[in-house]
Design an enzyme around this catalytic site. Structure first.
Site, short mmCIF file in Angstrom:
data_model
loop_
_atom_site.label_atom_id
_atom_site.label_comp_id
_atom_site.label_asym_id
_atom_site.label_seq_id
_atom_site.Cartn_x
_atom_site.Cartn_y
_atom_site.Cartn_z
N ASP A 57 0.87 -1.17 0.00
CA ASP A 57 0.00 0.00 0.00
C ASP A 57 0.91 1.23 0.00
O ASP A 57 1.87 1.28 0.77
CB ASP A 57 -0.91 0.00 1.24
CG ASP A 57 -2.05 1.00 1.14
OD1 ASP A 57 -1.80 2.15 0.75
OD2 ASP A 57 -3.20 0.63 1.45
N GLN A 67 -12.52 5.63 10.73
CA GLN A 67 -13.94 5.25 10.84
C GLN A 67 -14.15 3.79 10.43
O GLN A 67 -15.12 3.15 10.83
CB GLN A 67 -14.76 6.20 9.95
CG GLN A 67 -16.20 5.78 9.70
CD GLN A 67 -16.41 5.32 8.26
OE1 GLN A 67 -15.46 5.11 7.50
NE2 GLN A 67 -17.66 5.16 7.89
N LYS A 81 0.58 3.29 5.84
CA LYS A 81 -0.37 2.30 6.34
C LYS A 81 0.28 0.93 6.54
O LYS A 81 -0.08 0.19 7.46
CB LYS A 81 -1.55 2.17 5.37
CG LYS A 81 -2.47 3.37 5.38
CD LYS A 81 -3.68 3.15 4.46
CE LYS A 81 -4.62 4.35 4.52
NZ LYS A 81 -5.79 4.19 3.62
N CYS A 183 -14.46 6.57 -1.88
CA CYS A 183 -15.13 6.61 -0.57
C CYS A 183 -15.46 8.04 -0.14
O CYS A 183 -16.50 8.29 0.47
CB CYS A 183 -14.25 5.94 0.49
SG CYS A 183 -14.11 4.15 0.30
N CYS A 317 -28.92 -1.38 -13.58
CA CYS A 317 -28.37 -0.84 -12.33
C CYS A 317 -26.99 -0.28 -12.67
O CYS A 317 -26.78 0.21 -13.78
CB CYS A 317 -28.31 -1.91 -11.24
SG CYS A 317 -27.22 -3.30 -11.63
#
Length: 361
Positions: A57, A67, A81, A183, A317
């Site tokens: 990462d 969160q 990270k 996100c 969709c």
């Protein structure tokens, strides 16, 4: 070396035992990403006693990550990270070898990184990286465990395992970047990443030990708001063929058209009832011109009585998965399968063929 006291609850399981725990201790896995999905994957594979865990990462810990990315702590903000993940694993079980690669997975380094791994785990939210993972895992014969989350919905599957289908069998083409909210743009239900990541870790352990039935040729879809999960079955295709992959449920075979076929048919006079079964928020962000918002796919039966049974119905969709589920439900309550069509590739496929047919905002 197996730590009998630490892993006693595993060892007592009849399908695991000393032999299974030994396999775990000798296994090597790669987790691509140490974020929302990577956090529970790394935590539970380390707790299970997987002997060597490599994490790649290139990001650093941000306060907004906490969160859902529960492997990290407030003091970790600003550090890579992978270093935070390594700190966690070392603290949990110092016998586990943890390799922290603070870099991005690329075409140049992927083969060397994949070479000695037993299983690859997808903890990324980058779709282009998933196709890269899929291509290399096929080349090297490495199974990989897929996971994704979008707001309140998550998906899990296993690709390229023992001759099973690949990611590109399920999703033949990558969607355009403008239709992939991250996100920060779309939001994500924090606890959902824990659920999906734990499901991924479960699939990894099953593969490493050789127990149960991994999610090969099956896509598990979990709806956190409704507390529902479904399985869609799919199969492999030969990439030289023009046909799309066959995705089916236990319902009668569902008719499919991709965007190019649907546009051509409509230009030729076909006029089906054209419905969108994404969330209302998705509809407000971007929609296909000419399509009518119906409801979220989970609410399809609540509007079934209002739908025509003597006309063709085309449902879409985001990518074709939720609309498939909606159609299966309508067929189960008496709608004619011959008149029901799923837009394969959804709005993503439509945007690739006819970008001026997408209304934004």
């Amino acid at each position: 070396m197996v730590d009998f006291e630490r892993h006693s609850r595993h060892i007592t399981l009849p399908n695991v035992g000393i032999e299974g725990q030994t396999k775990l201790s000798q296994s090597k896995i790669l987790c691509v990403g140490a974020g929302g999905l990577g956090s529970p994957v790394i935590q539970y594979l380390a707790a299970a006693g997987v002997g060597k865990i490599t994490v790649i990462d290139d990001d650093v810990v941000n306060l907004s990550n906490l969160q859902r990315q529960v492997i990290h702590r407030t003091p970790d903000v600003g550090i890579p990270k992978v270093e935070s993940a390594k700190r966690f694993v070392n603290g949990l079980d110092p016998n586990i070898e943890i390799i922290a690669l603070s870099k991005r997975l690329t075409e140049e380094n992927i083969e060397s990184i994949f070479a000695n791994q037993d299983v690859i785990v997808d903890g990324t939210d980058n779709i282009k990286t998933r196709y890269l993972i899929d291509e290399m895992s096929k080349k090297l014969g490495k199974p990989w465990v897929y996971g994704s989350v979008y707001r309140f919905e998550g998906q899990v599957s296993v690709f390229n395992y023992q001759g099973g289908p690949s990611y590109s069998d399920l999703f033949p083409e990558a969607p355009p970047d403008e239709l992939i909210p991250n996100c920060a743009e779309a939001g994500v239900f924090g606890a959902l990443t824990g659920i999906i990541g734990c499901l991924q870790a479960t699939e990894v352990i099953k593969i490493l030990i050789g127990i149960g039935q991994p999610l090969v040729g099956r896509l598990l879809i979990y709806d956190a708001l409704e507390s529902k999960q479904r399985l869609l079955k799919f199969g492999s295709i030969e990439h030289k063929q023009v046909e799309k992959p066959v995705v089916h449920t236990e319902q009668p075979m569902i008719k499919r058209v991709d965007a190019s076929e649907a546009i051509s048919l409509m230009e030729g006079g076909w006029s089906p009832k054209f419905y969108d079964v994404r969330s209302e928020m998705e509809w407000m962000e971007a929609r296909i011109s000419g399509a009518e918002y119906l409801c979220a796919h989970t609410d399809i039966l609540s509007v079934a009585e209002d739908l025509p049974k003597d006309e063709d119905i085309l449902i879409h969709c985001r990518s074709g998965v939720r609309s498939e589920l909606a159609i299966a439900q309508l067929i189960s309550v008496g709608f004619d399968a011959e008149k029901m069509y799923n837009l394969e590739g959804g709005i993503i496929g439509w945007a690739q063929i006819k970008p001026d047919g997408i209304i934004q905002g």
